[in-house]
Write a protein that holds these residues in place. Structure first.
Motif, PDB file in Angstrom:
ATOM      1  N   GLU A  26      38.336 -11.981  24.738  1.00  0.00           N
ATOM      2  CA  GLU A  26      37.279 -12.091  25.735  1.00  0.00           C
ATOM      3  C   GLU A  26      36.194 -11.024  25.566  1.00  0.00           C
ATOM      4  N   ALA A  27      36.419 -10.101  24.642  1.00  0.00           N
ATOM      5  CA  ALA A  27      35.419  -9.053  24.406  1.00  0.00           C
ATOM      6  C   ALA A  27      34.210  -9.569  23.650  1.00  0.00           C
ATOM      7  N   VAL A  28      34.328 -10.748  23.045  1.00  0.00           N
ATOM      8  CA  VAL A  28      33.236 -11.303  22.239  1.00  0.00           C
ATOM      9  C   VAL A  28      32.885 -12.692  22.751  1.00  0.00           C
ATOM     10  N   ASP A  29      31.716 -13.185  22.360  1.00  0.00           N
ATOM     11  CA  ASP A  29      31.310 -14.522  22.794  1.00  0.00           C
ATOM     12  C   ASP A  29      31.948 -15.589  21.901  1.00  0.00           C
ATOM     13  N   ASP A  30      31.728 -16.841  22.250  1.00  0.00           N
ATOM     14  CA  ASP A  30      32.365 -17.930  21.526  1.00  0.00           C
ATOM     15  C   ASP A  30      31.945 -17.977  20.067  1.00  0.00           C
ATOM     16  N   GLN A  76      37.712  -4.508  13.700  1.00  0.00           N
ATOM     17  CA  GLN A  76      37.238  -3.398  12.882  1.00  0.00           C
ATOM     18  C   GLN A  76      36.319  -3.897  11.760  1.00  0.00           C
ATOM     19  N   LEU A  77      36.547  -5.092  11.272  1.00  0.00           N
ATOM     20  CA  LEU A  77      35.729  -5.665  10.205  1.00  0.00           C
ATOM     21  C   LEU A  77      34.482  -6.376  10.737  1.00  0.00           C
ATOM     22  N   ARG A  78      34.418  -6.563  12.023  1.00  0.00           N
ATOM     23  CA  ARG A  78      33.322  -7.307  12.634  1.00  0.00           C
ATOM     24  C   ARG A  78      32.032  -6.483  12.615  1.00  0.00           C
ATOM     25  N   ALA A  79      30.915  -7.129  12.292  1.00  0.00           N
ATOM     26  CA  ALA A  79      29.610  -6.471  12.357  1.00  0.00           C
ATOM     27  C   ALA A  79      29.014  -6.674  13.752  1.00  0.00           C
ATOM     28  N   GLY A  80      28.178  -5.752  14.173  1.00  0.00           N
ATOM     29  CA  GLY A  80      27.534  -5.893  15.469  1.00  0.00           C
ATOM     30  C   GLY A  80      27.817  -4.734  16.394  1.00  0.00           C
ATOM     31  N   ALA A  81      27.296  -4.841  17.598  1.00  0.00           N
ATOM     32  CA  ALA A  81      27.451  -3.776  18.588  1.00  0.00           C
ATOM     33  C   ALA A  81      28.914  -3.621  18.994  1.00  0.00           C
ATOM     34  N   HIS A 126      32.808   7.833   9.282  1.00  0.00           N
ATOM     35  CA  HIS A 126      33.455   6.526   9.159  1.00  0.00           C
ATOM     36  C   HIS A 126      33.041   5.649  10.333  1.00  0.00           C
ATOM     37  N   THR A 127      33.012   4.364  10.063  1.00  0.00           N
ATOM     38  CA  THR A 127      32.662   3.392  11.092  1.00  0.00           C
ATOM     39  C   THR A 127      33.938   2.855  11.711  1.00  0.00           C
ATOM     40  N   ARG A 128      34.026   2.950  13.036  1.00  0.00           N
ATOM     41  CA  ARG A 128      35.241   2.539  13.748  1.00  0.00           C
ATOM     42  C   ARG A 128      34.844   1.653  14.919  1.00  0.00           C
ATOM     43  N   PHE A 129      35.149   0.379  14.795  1.00  0.00           N
ATOM     44  CA  PHE A 129      34.871  -0.591  15.857  1.00  0.00           C
ATOM     45  C   PHE A 129      33.413  -0.534  16.307  1.00  0.00           C
ATOM     46  N   GLY A 130      32.521  -0.484  15.312  1.00  0.00           N
ATOM     47  CA  GLY A 130      31.088  -0.555  15.578  1.00  0.00           C
ATOM     48  C   GLY A 130      30.404   0.770  15.808  1.00  0.00           C
TER      49      GLY A 130
END
Length: 436
Positions: free
Chosen positions: A25-29, A149-154, A260-264
């Motif tokens: 539910e943290a992300v849109d469809d 973690q691999l997802r791009a975006g805010a 390092h990038t961690r969850f955006g």
């Protein structure tokens, strides 16, 4: 006891589903149906898959109920469709997937209310089938966390930072030689590859008191570790070039140092926190550079479970009680490993810290069955993975739930994998003068 077990099972099922809801539910469809990496399924596939497994084992098999959606069984069979191909399947859309898992859960809870948990069937005894489904969902929750973690975006996930170090931890501990009991024959929800308990004779050895940290690993990079074939196995050196490895996954240059990038969110590395997102080959190379090696799986388990005062193997490094927040960084309470020394209450009797939680730890061992192994309740859980293709990881990560993490729990993956929350600690043989 039976009613207490029912209550416990219901709580564990709810805990897993609440976490699944947070992750989906943290992300849109659009994000739910998108494939964020060919290594991972779309999040909506994981969501429906956990419901399908629950339907197969709890509703149909255990409860003997009519199927909810037999027509989707093949879509959510992980062995029939590689992850890279799953976006092309006619999957349930997000609304359909949510409705499906809710319907299955209602039926599964009805089965829980009615089934006799004290009957002799191994699938039912001690609520094993329910425990298997709890662990399955929590494992997919960790997989979905890796997808985030691999997802791009805010950034869309949030959690408080892990606790700070409470005690200094450095150096190594000596683990005495001799036999110890490895695996389990008594843990109620232990999976087939953890069974049976058996004696293993392990020579005395030394193992790091804590996982290798970012700061330690940064020195390996600065010393040219990625450019020196002396430290790499032939297979590792070939993979290092093929994949163009220069640092742990998600590390980026930050001036003279590293971030390092961690969850955006991109932040400087924490020198005292365990390094994460390294593959087996990287861990192996670091160990060689440091004049050490990776521990075997048996060595890791002895360091984690063996109590020299009693000679017995504990359930966890700190004892037999389940993990609490004072013991280990588990369950997605935080979104990163904790600094070394943050959990002194979770240390082993020999003084090894953070063996449970924070990062999965690579071992040098191939994934093999224990003597007397019996596949249960289906071959595809473990047996089809046995062999030299997979390396064993131990201990769980900050994304592993306590329900799916024990001193005997075994994880496995290809030695090239870095999207998982993997780190390591080193070991070494003792010198003759240390054996006396």
């Amino acid at each position: 006891m039976t009613e207490q077990l029912r209550t416990h099972v219901a709580e564990q099922l709810e805990n897993a589903r609440a976490r699944t809801a947070v992750l989906t539910e943290a992300v849109d469809d659009a994000d739910l149906v998108r494939q964020h990496s060919p290594l991972m399924s779309p999040l909506v596939w994981d969501l429906a898959h956990v419901g399908n497994q629950e339907e197969l084992w709890l509703v149909r098999d255990l409860g003997g109920r009519e199927p909810v959606r037999r027509d989707i069984d093949e879509l959510y069979d992980a062995f029939k469709h590689p992850r890279r191909d799953r976006p092309t399947l006619p999957l349930l859309n997000p609304a359909e997937a949510r409705a499906y898992v809710a319907t299955v859960r209602d039926k599964a809870l009805d089965v829980l209310d009615r089934v006799r948990l004290d009957e002799g069937r191994p699938l039912v005894a001690d609520g094993f089938a329910f425990g298997m489904i709890v662990q399955h969902e929590q494992q997919h929750d960790e997989t979905m966390l890796a997808t985030h973690q691999l997802r791009a975006g805010a950034p869309v996930l949030d959690a408080p930072p892990p606790p700070r170090a409470r005690t200094p931890v450095a150096g190594e501990v000596i683990v005495p030689g001799g036999p110890f009991e490895m695996g389990t024959s008594t843990e109620a929800w232990a999976l087939d590859n953890e069974r049976p308990a058996h004696l293993v004779d392990v020579k005395a050895f030394a193992i790091d008191a804590a996982p290798v940290t970012n700061g330690q690993y940064e020195r390996f990079i600065a010393d040219g570790g990625y450019d020196d074939p002396r430290w790499w196995s032939p297979a590792g050196w070939a993979h290092r070039h093929e994949a163009n490895l220069v640092a742990p996954k998600h590390w980026v240059r930050d001036g003279a140092g590293w971030a390092h990038t961690r969850f955006g969110r991109t932040v400087p590395i924490e020198p005292d926190a365990p390094v994460v997102h390294v593959c087996f080959f990287e861990a192996e190379a670091y160990a060689a550079w440091a004049g050490r090696r990776l521990p075997t799986e048996a060595e890791w388990e002895k360091a984690a479970r063996y109590d020299p005062a009693t000679g017995r193997s504990r359930r966890y490094p700190w004892g037999d009680e389940p993990p609490g927040p004072q013991h280990a960084n588990l369950g997605q309470r935080h979104l990163s490993p904790a600094p070394v020394g943050a959990y002194p209450d979770g240390a082993s009797p020999l003084g090894a810290h953070q063996l449970i939680g924070d990062v999965w730890e690579w071992t040098s061992s191939d994934f093999r069955p224990y003597p007397g192994f019996v596949a249960f309740p289906y071959r595809e859980y473990s047996e089809v993975f046995f062999g030299p293709d997979y390396k064993v990881l131990r201990g769980g990560s900050f994304g592993t739930d306590a329900a799916a993490c024990r001193g005997t729990f075994r994880n496995w993956d290809y030695p090239i994998r870095r999207q998982i929350f993997s780190g390591f600690r080193c070991a070494r043989d003792l010198r003759p003068d240390e054996l006396g």
